[in-house]
Design a protein around this motif. Structure first.
Motif, short mmCIF file in Angstrom:
data_model
loop_
_atom_site.label_atom_id
_atom_site.label_comp_id
_atom_site.label_asym_id
_atom_site.label_seq_id
_atom_site.Cartn_x
_atom_site.Cartn_y
_atom_site.Cartn_z
N ALA A 43 0.82 -1.21 0.00
CA ALA A 43 0.00 0.00 0.00
C ALA A 43 0.86 1.26 0.00
CB ALA A 43 -0.92 -0.01 1.22
N VAL A 121 -6.89 5.40 -4.23
CA VAL A 121 -7.88 4.43 -4.68
C VAL A 121 -8.61 4.98 -5.89
CG1 VAL A 121 -9.91 3.07 -4.06
CG2 VAL A 121 -8.22 3.62 -2.33
N GLU A 146 -12.62 2.69 5.19
CA GLU A 146 -13.48 3.26 4.17
C GLU A 146 -14.47 2.21 3.71
OE1 GLU A 146 -10.18 6.34 2.29
OE2 GLU A 146 -11.25 4.92 1.03
N VAL A 152 -9.30 -0.33 3.87
CA VAL A 152 -8.20 0.36 3.21
C VAL A 152 -7.16 0.71 4.26
CG1 VAL A 152 -7.51 2.40 1.91
CG2 VAL A 152 -9.67 1.25 1.39
N THR A 174 -4.62 9.96 2.92
CA THR A 174 -5.73 9.25 3.57
C THR A 174 -5.48 9.08 5.06
OG1 THR A 174 -4.71 7.12 3.03
CG2 THR A 174 -6.35 7.98 1.49
#
Length: 497
Positions: A43, A121, A146, A152, A174
């Motif tokens: 990620a 995303v 999320e 996420v 985020t």
């Protein structure tokens, strides 16, 4: 002793299962943790890759070319990176404006190199649209969830200038990091090599990587890879429940597994008691006869022959008992050796028909003295491989047993025949049948039926046990049946050569 053995059996099984479950569940937790860390690493790298790609796309738009399209009034489209422009030619905000809105101090001239608007995303258009519709929304704290895209991993993304200053990449992050934590992270990573790592004291995973001429730092909370803790707690509960179930199962199976041991222990105790009793009686008689003879030393041997003959009789009986015990012990030893892989004593070809006929002739005088009719039906030429001496004892024991327990004036029938690939020896006599309670035990060592069956006849209860051992030694069986109508029959089945 059996209770202690049972406790050891259960404890050993429980310890083995506990170790196996612990190792397996620990391996599952380790694998889960490594997968979670790999997911976080992916990620963070994905966030950097998207940020670098978006920066490259923005820089491409800001660079005019010979084929740049004109505006509606015929003039060239304005420069996206111009300092006086408030909007990009496509209506989107420039990177400098995005950084200003996020509260970051940005040099308008160097905005292309130090500030990158990033999304994690979806496609670039979806990310920009989402950013435009939530200008005033603060990024979630690390560890959020999320709902739209499933779970996420929140990421905080920064660009690092040449002097070490870190610039947040605006509202496209985020996750957020407090200023003091960010400062500590910057100090620790100032001289760190590029790659993935962790700051345990700050509870952060990080990826430091240079892409597109910009050094990036991406952070994620270490809690993103802590799912193994909940998994470990669940597996611990499962292990406790499994051990509880296995304990109940072990209790049941310990009784089942130790049943032969308990039976052997009981038989051994009975064997010792019966052997002691059968040896004690002749020894008592011998000692009494000797004591009487010694009380009258002046008497001649002829005058005390009664005591001497009694002593000799009991000594011979005791000698027979000891001989039978030695025979059983030897056969047990040979059987144990055969089971462990050792070779059995060599067998020779034996004419079983001659053996049986010879034993029948030996007992004709005994039957005549008792007024018993002894008949035989022996099929000639039945041969097999075995020990002739022991086969002779097998036949003799069955005939002797039948002659002892036949009723007065009754009959004893001996029959030997072929039954397929086996030889069948059956010895049947008339008289009082063996009770159903005693029939399963007639082959037990030192077992004797009730008085109605023995009728005062001597014996130590080892003959049938030896006969069955001989039959099994030759790969056969020895069974017994007894009814009031058909009488009592002992049937030995032996494989032919």
């Amino acid at each position: 002793m059996l209770k202690k053995l049972r406790i050891k059996f259960i404890a050993l099984n429980m310890a083995t299962v506990a170790v196996v479950l612990t190792v397996v569940f620990a391996a599952i937790c380790v694998v889960n943790h490594r997968q979670s860390v790999a997911t976080v690493d992916g990620a963070l790298n994905q966030a950097i890759a998207q940020a670098s790609e978006h920066q490259s796309r923005q820089m491409g738009k800001d660079t005019p070319g010979e084929g740049q399209p004109e505006s509606a009034d015929g003039q060239n489209a304005p420069d996206n990176g111009g300092a006086g422009d408030s909007q990009a030619s496509d209506g989107r905000e420039s990177p400098a404006q995005v950084a200003e809105q996020a509260g970051a101090a940005v040099d308008p001239v160097a905005s292309r190199e130090d500030v990158v608007a990033d999304v994690l995303v979806g496609s670039a258009d979806q990310e920009l649209a989402a950013a435009d519709s939530s200008d005033s929304a603060a990024p979630p704290t690390i560890g959020g969830r999320e709902r739209s895209g499933g779970q996420v991993i929140p990421v905080a993304l920064f660009s690092v200038s040449a002097d070490g200053a870190m610039t947040a990449l605006g509202r496209y992050n985020t996750a957020s990091i407090s200023q003091d934590v960010l400062e500590q992270a910057g100090e620790q990573l100032a001289g760190a090599d590029e790659g993935f790592g962790s700051l345990s004291d700050l509870g952060l995973f990080y990826v430091k990587r240079q892409a597109g001429g910009v050094m990036y730092l991406a952070f994620a909370d270490m809690g993103s890879a802590s799912g193994w803790r909940a998994l470990a707690a669940t597996l611990a509960v499962v292990e406790v429940g499994t051990l509880a179930v296995f304990f109940v199962i072990s209790l049941f199976f310990s009784r089942w597994a130790l049943r032969p041991v308990a039976r052997a222990w009981t038989q051994q105790r009975r064997f010792v008691a019966d052997a002691s009793h059968d040896l004690k009686t002749p020894l008592t008689v011998i000692l009494a006869n000797t004591s009487i003879a010694l009380e009258h030393p002046e008497r001649s041997v002829a005058s005390q022959s009664q005591w001497l003959e009694s002593t000799q009789h009991e000594a011979e009986a005791m000698q027979g008992l000891v001989g039978d015990l030695l025979t059983l012990a030897k056969m047990d030893e040979e059987e144990a050796a055969a089971q462990s892989g050792a070779a059995r004593p060599a067998f020779e070809e034996v004419d079983l028909s001659d053996v049986v006929e010879g034993e029948v002739l030996q007992f004709e005088s005994v039957a005549f003295e008792r007024g018993v009719k002894l008949g035989s039906q022996v099929e000639p030429g039945i041969k097999l491989r075995g020990n002739e001496q022991r086969l002779r004892r097998l036949a003799g024991t069955l005939i002797d047993n039948a002659c002892k327990y036949v009723d007065d004036g009754g009959t004893v029938d001996v029959a030997l025949s072929r039954a397929g690939k086996q030889a069948k020896l059956e010895v049947r006599n008339t008289g009082a049948p063996i009770s159903p309670e005693d029939l399963p035990h007639v082959f037990d060592r030192f077992y004797r039926a009730d008085k109605a069956r023995t009728g005062g006849v001597g014996g130590h209860g080892l003959g049938l046990a030896i006969a069955r051992a001989i039959a099994e030694e030759h790969g056969g069986t020895l069974t017994a049946s007894s009814t009031q109508v058909e009488g009592t029959a002992f049937t030995a089945t032996l494989p032919l050569k």
